[in-house]
Scaffold this active site. Structure first.
Site, short mmCIF file in Angstrom:
data_model
loop_
_atom_site.label_atom_id
_atom_site.label_comp_id
_atom_site.label_asym_id
_atom_site.label_seq_id
_atom_site.Cartn_x
_atom_site.Cartn_y
_atom_site.Cartn_z
N HIS A 67 6.21 -11.66 -15.70
CA HIS A 67 5.01 -11.18 -15.01
C HIS A 67 4.32 -12.32 -14.28
O HIS A 67 4.52 -13.50 -14.59
CB HIS A 67 4.03 -10.54 -16.00
CG HIS A 67 3.74 -11.39 -17.20
ND1 HIS A 67 4.53 -11.39 -18.32
CD2 HIS A 67 2.74 -12.28 -17.45
CE1 HIS A 67 4.04 -12.24 -19.22
NE2 HIS A 67 2.95 -12.78 -18.71
N CYS A 183 2.21 12.35 21.38
CA CYS A 183 3.27 12.92 22.20
C CYS A 183 3.27 12.15 23.52
O CYS A 183 2.31 11.43 23.83
CB CYS A 183 3.06 14.42 22.44
SG CYS A 183 1.64 14.83 23.45
#
Length: 642
Positions: A67, A183
């Protein structure tokens, strides 16, 4: 904090085979990086080994829990791996480790790593639990074993959760899900997808914010804080959007149409943690349909990125040029028409300046879509060389290959820069990383695209000249057929690939002085919304009250050349609405050609009627096409019951 809140499928590896402790920890670091929790993998790895120097994190009984509390950690996370054969990790009991959990905790904030470490240690004390984990056949089973054990070990958490109403169970501060919609033209699809996603999010109980990349720029922009806090992002776009900001987050990339038609499905994928982690080097977050993005889809997106950036120059410049011809006096000097009077010369010069950016902008943004920012300059220069028609025999410029040449230049420049990136990554040391975008890519890229365009300009110019001559030679029935085809294409998908192909063909034809093609294209795009609006007034029993109330707006959208106004009606009844619109648009496009209508402005609908030649014929074509669409809708659509 539950283990299953931090551990996800992309950070799990079952049945691994490793030679030593270093290889085991390296694999775990890679898994942690794949989960998107790290901003700097190497820095995090240093933290893991620095912790090991203080004492082994292999706690015995086959368990190892390395860790690190580290500045390279963006969000708390877990990675897990099973090694059936075991590997020596200097465990306190001298035994090999076969069950690994790696913990990542941010440097700032609570001691989450201590909480998780404590929780894991408690759970892993159960030998039967460890055996089940080692025997898990897949990642889903692995996670379910952990989830069941946590519920058994910490029942008070389940009780506390059970007391919270289900409707509030998933709520938290801010937006759970974010979206970006775009778009190519940024007029209708962009905002329809954003609205559909936000409404679906509200309905499903997941607050959603949608950023729109429309024709007016970015609206409702996602903030850095919102991106960091969200559960995932939906990118519903048919052109490139800014993606680097989503590094390490779950991202789904789909067509803008999916944002309109499948909002609940997309949101559910984020909820189910079924979205890939996005990495800006291009890995992860692939297109939804079929995993890898298809070649055709990739070409379409790159092309539309160029077209969307080109359109403002074409539309603005084209309309100003058209106004110049309208204001000029042809009798003064026919050979200088458009520049004979001062006011006409002003409009023509300003419009021409804008219009002349068409090819460089198209090529530049196609290249940028392919190769990111390093491709822009190379593509821009390639487009400019296409515009000039430069060759080795005539460096000052010759016959321009036009729109086709700019298309080639954009794609060639994009893939050229991608190739330079790969070569530079292999050949140059990391210490020269900063030189690549500032020196290597622009110098080598511009030089090479210059050589390429000088070689291909004459060939593409021949094709372009032949195409223009063919279009100019069309008359009678052949021209009418072309008008019908283009008009019908505008109504097939109303803003989709067929519609955009016809529109791009029309705008390219303006640059070649084939103005009758743009007239037919715009005519085909105006008919569907107007025809639907007309049908809703005449055949009221074929439309619901909601549709009848919404339809009149389509008169305005149709007259403004916004075909997308017809989409909600087409989506609700495609079998009847789309053929009706296609037939009406095809007839209108054919009539526009028959009447010899010409249009020098690439947008504007009937608001630019002043610059359309044979206006009476053009209005007649629009009326006839709209009436045909309305009549077919009245015949084909079934009566509705409220």
């Amino acid at each position: 904090m539950k283990i299953t809140d931090l551990l996800h499928k992309e950070s799990i590896l079952l049945g691994a085979s490793v030679a030593d402790k270093a290889e085991a920890y390296d694999k775990l670091v890679d898994l942690m990086d794949a989960s998107g929790n790290l901003s700097d993998k190497e820095e995090y790895k240093k933290g893991i080994y620095a912790r090991e120097e203080q004492g082994p994190t292999a706690i015995g009984s086959g368990i190892s829990i390395p860790h690190s509390k580290n500045a390279a950690v963006k969000a708390p996370g877990l990675a897990s791996m099973t090694v059936p054969a075991g590997v020596d990790c200097d465990a306190l009991d001298g035994d090999v480790s076969n069950l690994f959990f790696m913990i990542a905790a941010p440097a700032e904030g609570s001691d989450v790593h201590l909480q998780v470490l404590s929780r894991l240690s408690m759970l892993l004390m159960d030998e039967e639990f460890r055996k089940k984990l080692l025997a898990a056949k897949d990642k889903e089973e692995y996670l379910s074993i952990i989830d069941a054990k946590e519920k058994e070990k910490f029942p008070e958490e389940e009780e506390a959760t059970a007391q919270v109403p289900v409707a509030n169970e998933e709520k938290k501060e801010g937006y759970r899900i974010l979206a970006v919609t775009a778009c190519p033209t940024g007029i209708a699809h962009t905002f329809m997808a954003a609205e559909a996603l936000e409404m679906a999010g509200e309905k499903m109980g997941y607050p959603l914010k949608a950023e729109t990349n429309g024709s007016g720029g970015v609206k409702n922009r996602l903030t850095k804080e919102e991106i960091e806090a969200c559960d995932g992002i939906i990118v519903a776009a048919d052109k490139k959007v800014e993606m680097a900001r989503f590094e390490g987050k779950p991202v789904i990339q789909v067509k803008v149409a999916d944002g309109i038609h499948k909002p609940e499905e997309l949101i559910q994928k984020i909820i189910d943690k079924d979205a890939p982690i996005y990495h800006h080097d291009g890995e992860g977050a692939k297109e939804e349909e079929g995993g890898e993005e298809s070649l055709g889809r990739s070409i379409y997106k790159n092309l539309m990125n160029g077209v969307s950036h080109m359109l403002p120059f074409v539309i603005g410049g084209g309309i100003l040029i058209a106004i110049a011809f309208m204001l000029d006096d042809y009798s003064i000097d026919p050979s200088n028409f458009g520049m004979n009077t001062p006011i006409a010369a002003f409009f023509k010069t300003v419009g021409g300046t804008a219009f002349n950016f068409m090819l460089p902008i198209l090529a530049g943004y196609i290249a940028m879509s392919i190769a990111d920012r390093p491709g822009l300059a190379v593509g821009f220069v390639g487009g400019a060389l296409a515009s000039s028609g430069m060759t080795f025999a005539n460096p000052a410029g010759g016959v321009s290959p036009g729109f086709l040449g700019a298309l080639f230049a954009g794609f060639a420049a994009g893939y050229l820069v991608l190739g330079l990136k790969k070569i530079a990554d292999k050949v140059l040391p990391d210490s020269l990383e900063g030189l690549k975008p500032m020196l290597i890519y622009p110098v080598a890229g511009i030089l090479l695209i210059g050589v390429i365009m000088c070689l291909v300009n004459p060939l593409i110019a021949m094709v372009n000249t032949g195409l223009n001559n063919f279009l100019s030679s069309l008359n009678g029935s052949s021209r009418i057929v072309l008008g019908a085809i283009l008009g019908g294409m505008m109504a097939i998908d109303m803003g989709g690939p067929f519609n955009k192909a016809a529109y791009v063909f029309g705008t390219a034809s303006i640059a070649s002085a084939n103005y009758h093609i743009m007239a037919a294209v715009m005519m085909g795009g105006m008919v569907p919304p107007i025809g639907i609006a007309l049908a809703s007034l005449v055949f009221k029993n074929k439309f619901t009250k909601k549709d009848r109330d919404a339809a009149p707006v389509n008169f305005i959208m149709g007259l403004s050349f916004i075909t997308e106004g017809a989409i909600p009606f087409a989506a609700a009844d495609p079998i009847r609405v789309i053929p009706s619109c296609m037939i009406g648009s095809a007839v209108a496009g054919a009539l526009s050609m028959l009447f010899g209508c010409e249009l020098m402005a690439p947008h504007g609908g009937m608001w630019v009627i002043a610059v359309i030649s044979h206006r009476i014929g053009y209005l007649a074509a629009l009326v006839v096409g709209s009436l045909i669409t309305a009549l077919l809708l009245g015949i084909l659509k079934k009566p509705v019951e409220e």
